[in-house]
Design an enzyme around this catalytic site. Structure first.
Site, PDB file in Angstrom:
ATOM      1  N   ARG A 142      55.386 -80.718 135.333  1.00 26.80           N
ATOM      2  CA  ARG A 142      55.829 -80.179 136.612  1.00 26.80           C
ATOM      3  C   ARG A 142      54.616 -79.716 137.414  1.00 26.80           C
ATOM      4  O   ARG A 142      53.580 -79.361 136.849  1.00 26.80           O
ATOM      5  CB  ARG A 142      56.774 -78.989 136.408  1.00 26.80           C
ATOM      6  CG  ARG A 142      58.026 -79.306 135.591  1.00 26.80           C
ATOM      7  CD  ARG A 142      58.859 -78.037 135.404  1.00 26.80           C
ATOM      8  NE  ARG A 142      60.109 -78.297 134.684  1.00 26.80           N
ATOM      9  CZ  ARG A 142      60.267 -78.160 133.379  1.00 26.80           C
ATOM     10  NH1 ARG A 142      59.228 -77.776 132.627  1.00 26.80           N
ATOM     11  NH2 ARG A 142      61.426 -78.407 132.805  1.00 26.80           N
ATOM     12  N   HIS A 168      57.153 -84.016 142.119  1.00 29.47           N
ATOM     13  CA  HIS A 168      58.322 -84.161 141.241  1.00 29.47           C
ATOM     14  C   HIS A 168      58.717 -85.627 141.094  1.00 29.47           C
ATOM     15  O   HIS A 168      59.185 -86.042 140.021  1.00 29.47           O
ATOM     16  CB  HIS A 168      59.494 -83.355 141.787  1.00 29.47           C
ATOM     17  CG  HIS A 168      60.520 -83.023 140.746  1.00 29.47           C
ATOM     18  ND1 HIS A 168      60.243 -82.206 139.666  1.00 29.47           N
ATOM     19  CD2 HIS A 168      61.814 -83.414 140.586  1.00 29.47           C
ATOM     20  CE1 HIS A 168      61.308 -82.100 138.901  1.00 29.47           C
ATOM     21  NE2 HIS A 168      62.281 -82.824 139.429  1.00 29.47           N
ATOM     22  N   HIS A 172      62.396 -80.073 128.643  1.00 28.93           N
ATOM     23  CA  HIS A 172      63.783 -79.800 128.996  1.00 28.93           C
ATOM     24  C   HIS A 172      64.444 -78.982 127.891  1.00 28.93           C
ATOM     25  O   HIS A 172      64.339 -79.345 126.719  1.00 28.93           O
ATOM     26  CB  HIS A 172      64.569 -81.102 129.178  1.00 28.93           C
ATOM     27  CG  HIS A 172      64.204 -81.845 130.433  1.00 28.93           C
ATOM     28  ND1 HIS A 172      64.385 -83.208 130.583  1.00 28.93           N
ATOM     29  CD2 HIS A 172      63.676 -81.408 131.606  1.00 28.93           C
ATOM     30  CE1 HIS A 172      63.974 -83.572 131.786  1.00 28.93           C
ATOM     31  NE2 HIS A 172      63.545 -82.508 132.424  1.00 28.93           N
ATOM     32  N   LYS A 179      59.130 -73.629 132.393  1.00 26.98           N
ATOM     33  CA  LYS A 179      60.130 -72.712 132.932  1.00 26.98           C
ATOM     34  C   LYS A 179      60.417 -71.599 131.940  1.00 26.98           C
ATOM     35  O   LYS A 179      60.464 -71.819 130.729  1.00 26.98           O
ATOM     36  CB  LYS A 179      61.424 -73.470 133.238  1.00 26.98           C
ATOM     37  CG  LYS A 179      61.323 -74.386 134.459  1.00 26.98           C
ATOM     38  CD  LYS A 179      62.666 -74.983 134.791  1.00 26.98           C
ATOM     39  CE  LYS A 179      62.596 -75.806 136.066  1.00 26.98           C
ATOM     40  NZ  LYS A 179      63.917 -76.374 136.434  1.00 26.98           N
ATOM     41  N   TYR A 234      67.210 -90.113 132.794  1.00 25.37           N
ATOM     42  CA  TYR A 234      66.220 -91.195 132.740  1.00 25.37           C
ATOM     43  C   TYR A 234      66.722 -92.409 131.959  1.00 25.37           C
ATOM     44  O   TYR A 234      65.986 -93.385 131.790  1.00 25.37           O
ATOM     45  CB  TYR A 234      64.908 -90.669 132.133  1.00 25.37           C
ATOM     46  CG  TYR A 234      64.305 -89.582 132.981  1.00 25.37           C
ATOM     47  CD1 TYR A 234      63.747 -89.869 134.227  1.00 25.37           C
ATOM     48  CD2 TYR A 234      64.334 -88.260 132.569  1.00 25.37           C
ATOM     49  CE1 TYR A 234      63.221 -88.874 135.025  1.00 25.37           C
ATOM     50  CE2 TYR A 234      63.811 -87.252 133.360  1.00 25.37           C
ATOM     51  CZ  TYR A 234      63.254 -87.568 134.585  1.00 25.37           C
ATOM     52  OH  TYR A 234      62.744 -86.574 135.381  1.00 25.37           O
ATOM     53  N   ARG A 243      56.603 -87.037 138.477  1.00 18.74           N
ATOM     54  CA  ARG A 243      57.142 -86.649 137.160  1.00 18.74           C
ATOM     55  C   ARG A 243      58.283 -87.593 136.775  1.00 18.74           C
ATOM     56  O   ARG A 243      58.352 -88.065 135.630  1.00 18.74           O
ATOM     57  CB  ARG A 243      57.633 -85.197 137.229  1.00 18.74           C
ATOM     58  CG  ARG A 243      58.398 -84.691 135.988  1.00 18.74           C
ATOM     59  CD  ARG A 243      58.643 -83.201 136.163  1.00 18.74           C
ATOM     60  NE  ARG A 243      59.715 -82.663 135.344  1.00 18.74           N
ATOM     61  CZ  ARG A 243      59.579 -82.230 134.090  1.00 18.74           C
ATOM     62  NH1 ARG A 243      58.410 -82.321 133.484  1.00 18.74           N
ATOM     63  NH2 ARG A 243      60.608 -81.715 133.438  1.00 18.74           N
TER      64      ARG A 243
END
Length: 316
Positions: free
Chosen positions: A168, A262, A288, A190, A297, A265
């Site tokens: 990210r 993004h 994730h 995150k 994806y 990414r």
């Protein structure tokens, strides 16, 4: 919405970052959504003009205010966001998540309310958005737009990291000199969750060039631990990196619509999946927390679908 916030809202925002580990960006989004919601409810209660909601003072609102809020109030708020503010289903779904989190806090952490009206609040149906990404040839063309002077090595290294590692933009900006140990890099994602990412040959070569040819000559480089520095010797911001991507996109002649860090990414993740990466490995690489996020994806291009049908044994 720059006025003083109610104490309970300020307490909740502190809880988000100090206890839940939410990022500043997430905290700001919760702050915006809840401030808007409180002003909306006050406008309804006091029969005020929605057009003047920005001027509504909410700093003296106490705990009793939230005890009177119902599920119907929340649905009225979502209707207002859709009809008056033209919020998309995605934006309204974020507001639902904000309300659920806040009222859960009021009930379970602060014991201010006995019943949580947000428990039954439904989330607007959001259509699954397939990720926008570059093809392999488009990505190669994109890389040709990196200027040969000024910050070539830095920008080339950053774009190489995006395309090879799928990190990210916030993770890239947060990298420090000590984030890298030989062929491994510690990434802070995150919620301040850390993960280790392997650096392939392309990343190692790009990093070596940047660290040898450019970074040592940046102003105050030895005094700053940030890996990627601006010309002034400060840590690069997300906004600045986004502008660099936009500039490279234009100079390459690609001019891909709305290309962002993004989207790079997405490109990396899509290419890794198409090259044989299994979904669990991809989940770990991308950081994730939920594999369902990674599953976007697994989309298959129309051309690939056509080839499968063409190769059907019954196609005789």
């Amino acid at each position: 919405m720059k006025q003083q916030k109610p104490k309970i809202l300020r307490d909740f925002l502190i809880y988000l970052t100090a206890i839940k580990g939410k990022s500043k960006r997430t905290r700001d989004e919760y702050d915006y959504d809840l401030t808007l919601f409180i002003k909306f409810i006050k406008a309804i209660q006091d029969d005020l003009d929605f057009e003047k909601m920005e001027t509504i003072d909410i700093h003296e609102i106490g705990q009793d205010f939230f005890k009177e809020i119902s599920l119907e109030d929340m649905y009225m708020f979502l209707e207002y966001c859709e009809e008056r503010r033209n919020n998309s289903a995605y934006t309204r779904a974020r507001k639902v998540a904000t309300l659920k989190s806040f009222f859960k806090y009021l009930k379970s952490k602060r014991h201010i309310i006995e019943e949580n009206p947000a428990e039954e609040l439904e989330t607007p149906k959001v259509s699954k958005r397939q990720p926008i990404y570059l093809s392999f040839d488009e990505a190669k063309t994109f890389m040709t737009g990196i200027q040969s002077k000024t910050h070539h090595d830095r920008d080339y290294c950053m774009m190489t990291f995006f395309l090879n590692l799928g990190i990210r933009v916030s993770e890239l900006c947060n990298l420090n000199m000590d984030s890298i140990q030989e062929r491994f890099m510690t990434v802070r994602g995150k919620g301040d969750k850390e993960r280790t990412v392997y650096l392939n040959d392309a990343c190692i070569a790009a990093l070596k060039a940047y660290l040898e040819n450019e970074r040592p000559y940046v102003k105050n480089a030895s005094e700053n631990q940030a890996l990627f520095l601006s010309q002034k010797g400060t840590r690069l911001t997300r906004q600045r990196v986004a502008k660099i991507v936009k500039q490279i996109n234009h100079l390459s002649g690609l001019d891909k619509k709305k290309l962002s860090p993004h989207k790079l990414r997405h490109t990396s993740a899509t290419m890794m999946y198409k090259s044989g990466a299994d979904i669990r490995s991809l989940q770990q690489i991308l950081g994730h927390s939920n594999v369902s996020t990674t599953q976007i994806y697994t989309h298959v291009e129309n051309k690939e679908i056509q080839r499968v049908i063409e190769n059907n044994p019954f196609n005789i």
